[in-house]
Design an enzyme around this catalytic site. Structure first.
Site, mmCIF file in Angstrom:
data_model
loop_
_atom_site.group_PDB
_atom_site.id
_atom_site.type_symbol
_atom_site.label_atom_id
_atom_site.label_comp_id
_atom_site.label_asym_id
_atom_site.label_seq_id
_atom_site.Cartn_x
_atom_site.Cartn_y
_atom_site.Cartn_z
ATOM 1 N N HIS A 231 -31.808 -4.413 9.764
ATOM 2 C CA HIS A 231 -32.407 -5.475 8.928
ATOM 3 C C HIS A 231 -32.158 -6.805 9.656
ATOM 4 O O HIS A 231 -31.386 -7.649 9.189
ATOM 5 C CB HIS A 231 -31.759 -5.466 7.542
ATOM 6 N N GLN B 75 -32.396 -10.354 7.907
ATOM 7 C CA GLN B 75 -31.298 -10.645 6.980
ATOM 8 C C GLN B 75 -30.053 -11.105 7.730
ATOM 9 O O GLN B 75 -29.370 -12.050 7.314
ATOM 10 C CB GLN B 75 -30.969 -9.390 6.156
ATOM 11 N N ARG C 147 -33.222 -16.872 4.350
ATOM 12 C CA ARG C 147 -34.224 -15.931 4.862
ATOM 13 C C ARG C 147 -35.485 -16.689 5.290
ATOM 14 O O ARG C 147 -36.087 -16.392 6.314
ATOM 15 C CB ARG C 147 -34.584 -14.902 3.779
ATOM 16 N N CYS D 167 -26.707 -9.389 0.532
ATOM 17 C CA CYS D 167 -28.113 -9.600 0.899
ATOM 18 C C CYS D 167 -29.026 -9.569 -0.308
ATOM 19 O O CYS D 167 -30.138 -10.089 -0.248
ATOM 20 C CB CYS D 167 -28.547 -8.570 1.939
ATOM 21 N N ASP E 14 -23.203 -4.612 0.263
ATOM 22 C CA ASP E 14 -24.617 -4.255 0.057
ATOM 23 C C ASP E 14 -24.629 -3.048 -0.884
ATOM 24 O O ASP E 14 -23.577 -2.428 -1.139
ATOM 25 C CB ASP E 14 -25.246 -3.905 1.432
ATOM 26 N N ARG F 214 -42.097 -3.547 6.911
ATOM 27 C CA ARG F 214 -40.928 -2.973 6.233
ATOM 28 C C ARG F 214 -41.233 -1.505 5.975
ATOM 29 O O ARG F 214 -42.199 -1.176 5.288
ATOM 30 C CB ARG F 214 -40.657 -3.699 4.918
#
Ligand code: CP
Ligand code: NVA
Length: 299
Positions: free
Chosen positions: A127, A130, A284, A256, A217, A100
């Site tokens: 991402h 996700q 996830r 998310c 988001d 990440r």
């Protein structure tokens, strides 16, 4: 599939196979095979994380492996050691890497130089983990993606929106992105995407009209927290009960997480759709286990 670097690089068949595998792993949790027995996977994180870190650590252990969390502040990467050197060292010691960070090019370079399966656990560009969990959640709740309209309300050119746009391109469902003009995807990106099923508007109400999935988001992604002028652009872009009046019957809401109640989503909508949103968070774990199983099989 050697790495998971982006949704862009996946085919429709690969996406569907990963979501199918995620469903199967979810159904067999606790009784499935352990393909990572004897393996160590490194988690290299430059940004904060709750869901991604915990789901990868738990998932790797459930698949029989050992997860080693490496904050970039604690390893020499944080003092300026190059990605390509870090990659060549870790590639000789661990069996896979989950990264990440900010630049997509860092994850791409790590994958190329390490020679071990590498997973993008969020960059500024994508991402993918996700979005696989989101797709799994949509299919669980609505039965599939075909014929569904997805609305994304918020930053039109964040890692989340970019990954959703590629998912729509690959799978063919309708995606309407509502974003302030200054935060919309640039024309060059839309030309490259070349997806007539993806539309961009400044009107949240137009995007939500008839939508089966409403997704949002944070307005300021990690690394943008001091861009207060950007946040001002989002007045009128909150997902709240009034906005959802135009959505299709039986619609679902995704986020998310982490969420900032009172900004991109109201407390009422988040709590009213908590069943879906926390199912999305749980997925996830299952989606990432599916990715790891696919990568381990291709080593
Ligand atoms: N959604 C998500 O990636 O959450 P974390 O930042 O907590 O990992
Ligand atoms: N767009 C957000 C997603 C967080 C999971 C960010 O990058 O901060």
């Amino acid at each position: 599939m050697k790495h998971l670097l982006s949704i862009e690089q996946l085919s429709a068949d690969e996406i569907v196979a990963l979501v199918d595998s995620a469903d199967a792993l979810k159904a067999r949790r606790g009784s499935h095979e352990q393909p990572l027995a004897g393996q160590t996977w490194a988690l290299i994180f430059t940004k904060s994380s709750t869901r991604t870190r915990v789901s990868f650590e738990v998932g790797i252990r459930e698949l029989g492996g050992f997860a080693m969390f490496l904050s970039s502040n604690d390893i020499q990467l944080g003092r300026g050691e190059l990605i390509k050197d870090t990659a060549r060292v870790l590639g000789r010691m661990v069996h896979g890497a989950v990264i990440r960070t900010y630049a997509q090019s860092d994850v791409d370079e790590f994958a190329e130089m390490s020679g071990i399966p590498t997973i993008n656990a969020l960059t500024d560009d994508e991402h993918p983990c996700q979005i696989l969990a989101d797709l799994q959640t949509v299919r669980e709740k609505l039965g599939g993606w075909d014929g569904k309209k997805v609305a994304f309300i918020g930053d039109g050119f964040s890692n989340m929106t970019i990954s959703w746009m590629w998912a729509a391109k690959r799978l063919g469902f309708e995606l309407a992105v509502a974003s302030p003009k200054a935060c919309q995807p640039p024309a060059e990106f839309l030309a490259k995407l070349d997806a007539p099923n993806v539309t961009v508007t400044e009107s949240p109400a137009a995007a939500v009209a008839g939508a089966h999935v409403i997704n949002t988001d944070v307005w300021l992604s990690m690394g943008q927290e001091d861009q207060k002028e950007k946040e001002l652009e989002f007045a009128g872009f909150q997902v709240n009960a009034e906005l959802l009046k135009g959505a299709a019957d039986g619609h679902i809401v995704l986020h998310c997480l982490p969420a900032y109640r009172g900004k991109e989503i109201s407390e009422e909508v988040l709590e009213g759709h908590a069943g879906t949103i926390f199912q999305e968070a749980e997925n996830r774990l299952h989606a990432q286990k599916a990715v790891i199983v696919a990568l381990a099989a291709s080593r």
